[in-house]
Write an enzyme that holds these catalytic residues in place. Structure first.
Site, PDB file in Angstrom:
ATOM      1  N   ASP A   1      31.828  42.487  39.559  1.00 22.66           N
ATOM      2  CA  ASP A   1      32.617  41.252  39.697  1.00 22.66           C
ATOM      3  C   ASP A   1      31.805  40.033  39.236  1.00 22.66           C
ATOM      4  O   ASP A   1      32.352  38.964  39.021  1.00 22.66           O
ATOM      5  CB  ASP A   1      33.007  41.043  41.172  1.00 22.66           C
ATOM      6  CG  ASP A   1      34.483  41.323  41.418  1.00 22.66           C
ATOM      7  OD1 ASP A   1      35.264  41.323  40.444  1.00 22.66           O
ATOM      8  OD2 ASP A   1      34.848  41.531  42.593  1.00 22.66           O
TER       9      ASP A   1
ATOM     10  N   GLN B   1      37.175  43.471  47.590  1.00 20.98           N
ATOM     11  CA  GLN B   1      38.302  42.574  47.348  1.00 20.98           C
ATOM     12  C   GLN B   1      38.245  41.388  48.320  1.00 20.98           C
ATOM     13  O   GLN B   1      38.126  41.568  49.523  1.00 20.98           O
ATOM     14  CB  GLN B   1      39.623  43.348  47.515  1.00 20.98           C
ATOM     15  CG  GLN B   1      40.865  42.541  47.180  1.00 20.98           C
ATOM     16  CD  GLN B   1      40.942  42.139  45.700  1.00 20.98           C
ATOM     17  OE1 GLN B   1      40.641  42.928  44.812  1.00 20.98           O
ATOM     18  NE2 GLN B   1      41.320  40.896  45.451  1.00 20.98           N
TER      19      GLN B   1
ATOM     20  N   LYS C   1      43.930  47.705  39.999  1.00 19.07           N
ATOM     21  CA  LYS C   1      42.579  47.979  39.495  1.00 19.07           C
ATOM     22  C   LYS C   1      42.309  49.486  39.493  1.00 19.07           C
ATOM     23  O   LYS C   1      41.762  50.026  38.524  1.00 19.07           O
ATOM     24  CB  LYS C   1      41.536  47.247  40.355  1.00 19.07           C
ATOM     25  CG  LYS C   1      41.549  45.741  40.120  1.00 19.07           C
ATOM     26  CD  LYS C   1      40.743  44.968  41.156  1.00 19.07           C
ATOM     27  CE  LYS C   1      40.928  43.466  40.956  1.00 19.07           C
ATOM     28  NZ  LYS C   1      40.286  42.644  42.000  1.00 19.07           N
TER      29      LYS C   1
END
Ligand code: NAD
Length: 283
Positions: A120, A97, A53
């Site tokens: 997200d 994460q 990412k």
């Protein structure tokens, strides 16, 4: 019939190039998009995901900050970092994460992220926006799947879509996006009786379970579109999806490979959400 391959690497490259153009336009106005990525603990798969990412951000001209913390980080310390990033005007997206260590309540942490920076799309405000059809941030994996369906030009109105899996980050938002596109949607999960009965009727199947090659050729209607979200590591170290790719590709009309399918699109949609967040912040 051999299915046509949906090349997630090539499609993601196109999206990343579009994101890079928008990021450059923002930077030229003094608003370089910024993403903060937080990794807690030393899960090897998570380390690979965050590295990918951060690398993708760099290539798209998005400023990224990677914060890594030991698994001993307390929940309060993590919440304090998120509060600081919420207030940081150079950061437009915050990604924590998952999974987090067991002593940290992941939902509590997600709820601490400002919805406007929740690229997200996991915050209840964004999940709720999706439910009622308002524009928030869509979770990146289902978003990427929708872009793949758009790319192959399938008209979803009136089609029957079967989503296998009901997680908050993939299965449920995927089903809502397909519903929004006027598909008739069936959600299957671990308690579904006779999964094959449902999948055999599907024009579109999205497999998001995490069980290697569980979708076999006899479960697929000829010509169906099959999107494989699953990422499974086999004992020999190789990656495979939830779909028995070699057999299903002989039946399906379209299919995504693993690797090289949904995964790269997930990252491209993270970049897209981040640049959108920066555009909104810049007005
Ligand atoms: P999860 O474990 O949260 O959810 C799995 C779902 O599968 C559950 O809802 C469960 O009900 C269902 N399920 C389990 N056994 C089943 C069975 N026998 N029949 C039908 N349904 C069953 O997982 P998740 O976070 O939704 O991820 C699913 C998979 O997708 C994993 O392999 C994960 O690694 C992968 N994933 C890939 C990407 C990507 O970018 N490609 C992103 C997120 C997740």
């Amino acid at each position: 019939m051999t299915a046509q391959l949906i090349d997630g690497v090539a499609l993601a490259r196109q999206w990343r190039a579009r994101v890079a153009e928008r990021a450059a336009a923002l930077a030229a106005r003094g608003h370089r998009p910024g993403l903060a990525v937080i990794l807690v603990g030393d899960d090897p798969a998570s380390q690979v995901y965050v590295r990918n990412k951060v690398k993708a951000c760099g290539e798209a001209g998005i400023h990224s900050v990677l914060e890594t913390y030991p698994a001993s980080l307390t929940q309060d310390e993590l919440l304090a970092r998120i509060a600081a990033l919420n207030a940081d005007p150079t950061i437009h997206g915050i990604l924590v994460q998952l999974p987090l260590p067991p002593h940290i309540d992941a939902q509590r942490v997600i709820e601490a992220i400002a919805p406007a920076k929740d690229v997200d799309g996991f915050h209840v405000a964004n999940a709720g926006a999706l439910l009622v059809g308002q524009r928030g941030y869509w979770p990146c994996t289902p978003y990427g799947c929708m872009k793949m369906l758009e790319h192959i030009g399938i008209e979803l109105r009136g089609k029957h879509a079967v989503v296998i899996g009901r997680s908050n980050i993939v299965g449920k938002p995927m089903a809502l996006l397909l519903l929004q596109a006027n598909a008739t949607v069936t959600i299957c999960h671990s308690a579904t009786a006779n999964l094959a009965h449902h999948t055999r009727q599907a024009d579109v199947i999205v497999a998001a379970v995490g069980r290697p090659r569980m979708l076999t050729a006899d479960m697929v209607k000829p010509g169906a579109v099959v999107l494989d979200v699953g990422i499974n590591r086999l004992p020999d170290g190789k990656l495979c999806g939830d779909v028995d790719f070699d057999a299903v590709r002989e039946v399906a009309g379209w299919i995504t490979p693993v690797p090289g399918g949904v995964g790269p699109m997930t990252i491209a949609m993270l970049l897209l959400n981040t640049v959108e967040a920066a555009e909104r912040a810049a007005g």
